[in-house]
Design an enzyme around this catalytic site. Structure first.
Site, mmCIF file in Angstrom:
data_model
loop_
_atom_site.group_PDB
_atom_site.id
_atom_site.type_symbol
_atom_site.label_atom_id
_atom_site.label_comp_id
_atom_site.label_asym_id
_atom_site.label_seq_id
_atom_site.Cartn_x
_atom_site.Cartn_y
_atom_site.Cartn_z
ATOM 1 N N HIS A 110 37.175 46.817 45.105
ATOM 2 C CA HIS A 110 36.933 47.841 43.956
ATOM 3 C C HIS A 110 38.091 47.690 42.750
ATOM 4 C CE1 HIS A 110 35.861 52.355 42.609
ATOM 5 N NE2 HIS A 110 35.662 51.341 41.634
ATOM 6 N N LEU A 111 37.811 47.231 41.782
ATOM 7 C CA LEU A 111 38.871 46.641 40.749
ATOM 8 C C LEU A 111 40.069 47.969 40.534
ATOM 9 C CD1 LEU A 111 39.748 44.711 38.538
ATOM 10 C CD2 LEU A 111 38.208 45.996 36.934
ATOM 11 N N HIS A 112 41.214 47.190 40.811
ATOM 12 C CA HIS A 112 42.362 48.196 40.554
ATOM 13 C C HIS A 112 43.656 47.408 40.383
ATOM 14 C CE1 HIS A 112 42.440 46.914 44.975
ATOM 15 N NE2 HIS A 112 43.727 47.177 44.898
ATOM 16 N N PHE A 113 44.612 47.723 39.883
ATOM 17 C CA PHE A 113 45.808 47.165 39.642
ATOM 18 C C PHE A 113 46.867 48.291 40.550
ATOM 19 C CE2 PHE A 113 43.629 45.858 36.213
ATOM 20 C CZ PHE A 113 43.957 44.550 35.966
ATOM 21 N N GLN B 63 36.699 43.668 42.850
ATOM 22 C CA GLN B 63 37.906 43.284 42.459
ATOM 23 C C GLN B 63 37.991 41.967 41.714
ATOM 24 O OE1 GLN B 63 40.346 44.895 42.485
ATOM 25 N NE2 GLN B 63 42.348 43.797 43.100
#
Length: 439
Positions: free
Chosen positions: A239-242, A202
């Site tokens: 964990h990369l998220h929008f 993230q």
């Protein structure tokens, strides 16, 4: 000293489980997005056309009599989301949650959402490191069920907007996907997960943030906003998220006056919020969407590199972006937040900071007031002195000169009510204007 807080983690997937320190993943046994299941998987694919310039209101001059086209991504997202609701994939019916506008000058919005934390025990989260390595043994979005994914989202290879109802996953290129949030805050609550198979931690980078701006632009709906929470600012999944959802009224922060403080050579303007409980920066303008995206990305990367937790709100179809450095979790870990505020169990992430207060107890909802909301958000904000130090770091990172305007020179945004939201919420996927649909 390592700073940690205990909080109830938000369940964003039906396959999310309690993580035990040092515990082992018990295997798949389901149709997930990991290597065991993803080969041969197919999902709808929305491929957007890259724009060279930031759309402006002037682009419609001379075409006032033309009806704007139905935004295909908007109707696609809503149709797929409602399909998952009818299939019973959500943990509760968010449309049944009580919501009200709190009386007062700011117009804070309160929602009673008692289902968002039920049957979950508090988990420890480290809050003193914004950048942490990805840990595949913990829950991440490759472990969600494929039925929770609603479409792939990527730039078009031939420069034209296209939609494929069923396209195979290209494992080698690591697609970006949009998935439902099974614990929704509002109608149409989804997750944008850039390059999902790369298992990025993230942290914002230039390409992923530009992808988020394109999603806001392609939706073409002012009620659709995207948000980002860094680690240390109430992101619970590394964990990369929008996140994104629809809210049929303006966010209070969107109505707050601003004070312009800097202008970049590429036309991006930077302002700071005024008369709002959380100090923040507002970015808008620029010759291209990439100009605006780079200015915000550079600012976020600066905050990450300096270990400063922050939240981001993408508003106005991607044309206005708010960046909020914050310190609430740090204060909480140090025991500097009052028991009264902690008892509300409100985690002030991007939506709460923007003025949408998600409350978990009926007592807090019934007693919601502008004074209470302001008191909570004031604890989130950096002090004036610290905010100035952080702003200076950001301006150095984006290489712009600061032009401080007189304290009395405020820009009051247009607070006129937005158009009726009902027409933008079809039960099924609507028209496909301006989009080539390939079978």
């Amino acid at each position: 000293m390592m700073l940690r807080i205990k909080r109830v983690p938000t369940v964003v997937s039906n396959y999310q489980k309690e993580e035990v320190e040092g515990g082992r993943d018990r295997g798949c046994g389901r149709n997930c997005l990991n290597n065991c299941c993803v080969q041969g998987a197919k999902f709808p694919l929305y491929a957007f056309k890259k724009e060279k310039e930031v759309p402006s209101d002037n682009a419609l001059l001379g075409h006032e009599d033309m009806e704007p086209p139905v935004a295909f991504l908007d109707s696609l997202l809503l149709g797929e989301w409602e399909d998952r609701m009818q299939r019973g994939l959500f943990r509760y019916d968010v449309t049944a949650c009580e919501t009200k506008v709190i009386p007062g000058e700011c117009g804070f919005i309160a929602q009673l959402n008692e289902g968002r934390h039920l049957k979950k025990r508090p988990t420890e989260f480290r809050v003193d490191k914004v950048l942490q390595p990805f840990n595949g043994s913990k829950f991440n979005f490759t472990k969600v069920g494929q039925e929770e994914v609603i479409f792939q989202f990527q730039a078009s290879e031939d420069g034209e907007t296209q939609f494929l109802p069923c396209a195979p996953i290209d494992v080698d290129s690591s697609p970006s996907v949009v998935a439902i949030n099974v614990s929704p805050i509002e109608y149409g609550h989804v997750l944008l997960i850039p390059r999902i198979l790369e298992c990025l931690p993230q942290r914002i980078d230039h390409s992923s943030f530009l992808l988020a701006l394109y999603m806001a632009s392609e939706a073409g709906n002012p009620y659709f906003r995207l948000g980002y929470n860094s680690l240390g600012a109430f992101a619970t999944i590394n964990h990369l998220h929008f996140q994104a959802y629809y809210l049929a009224v303006p966010f209070p922060v969107e109505k707050a006056p601003t004070r312009k403080i800097a202008a970049l050579d590429n036309g991006v303007n930077v302002a700071e919020l005024a008369k709002y409980p959380v100090r923040g920066l507002v970015f808008e303008g620029g010759s291209t969407m990439q100009d605006l995206s780079n200015a915000v990305s550079d600012s976020c990367i600066c905050l990450q590199d300096n270990n400063i937790p922050y939240n981001v709100l993408i508003s106005d179809c991607g044309k206005r972006i708010f960046v909020f450095p914050q310190c609430y979790a740090e204060k909480q870990a140090l025991g500097e937040v009052s028991a009264e505020l902690l008892d509300t169990q409100v985690n002030p992430a991007v939506w709460e900071i923007s003025g949408h207060m998600v409350l978990k107890r009926k007592k807090d909802y019934e007693e919601a007031s502008e004074e209470n909301a302001w008191r909570l958000l004031a604890e989130v904000s950096l002090s004036e002195e610290r905010f100035q130090e952080v702003s200076d770091l950001i301006f150095e990172a984006i290489s712009c000169s600061i032009d401080y305007v007189a304290q009395s020179s405020l820009d009051e945004p247009n607070a006129e009510p937005l158009e009726d939201f009902a027409a933008t919420c079809p039960n099924t996927v609507g028209g496909k204007n301006d989009c080539l649909v390939l079978q």
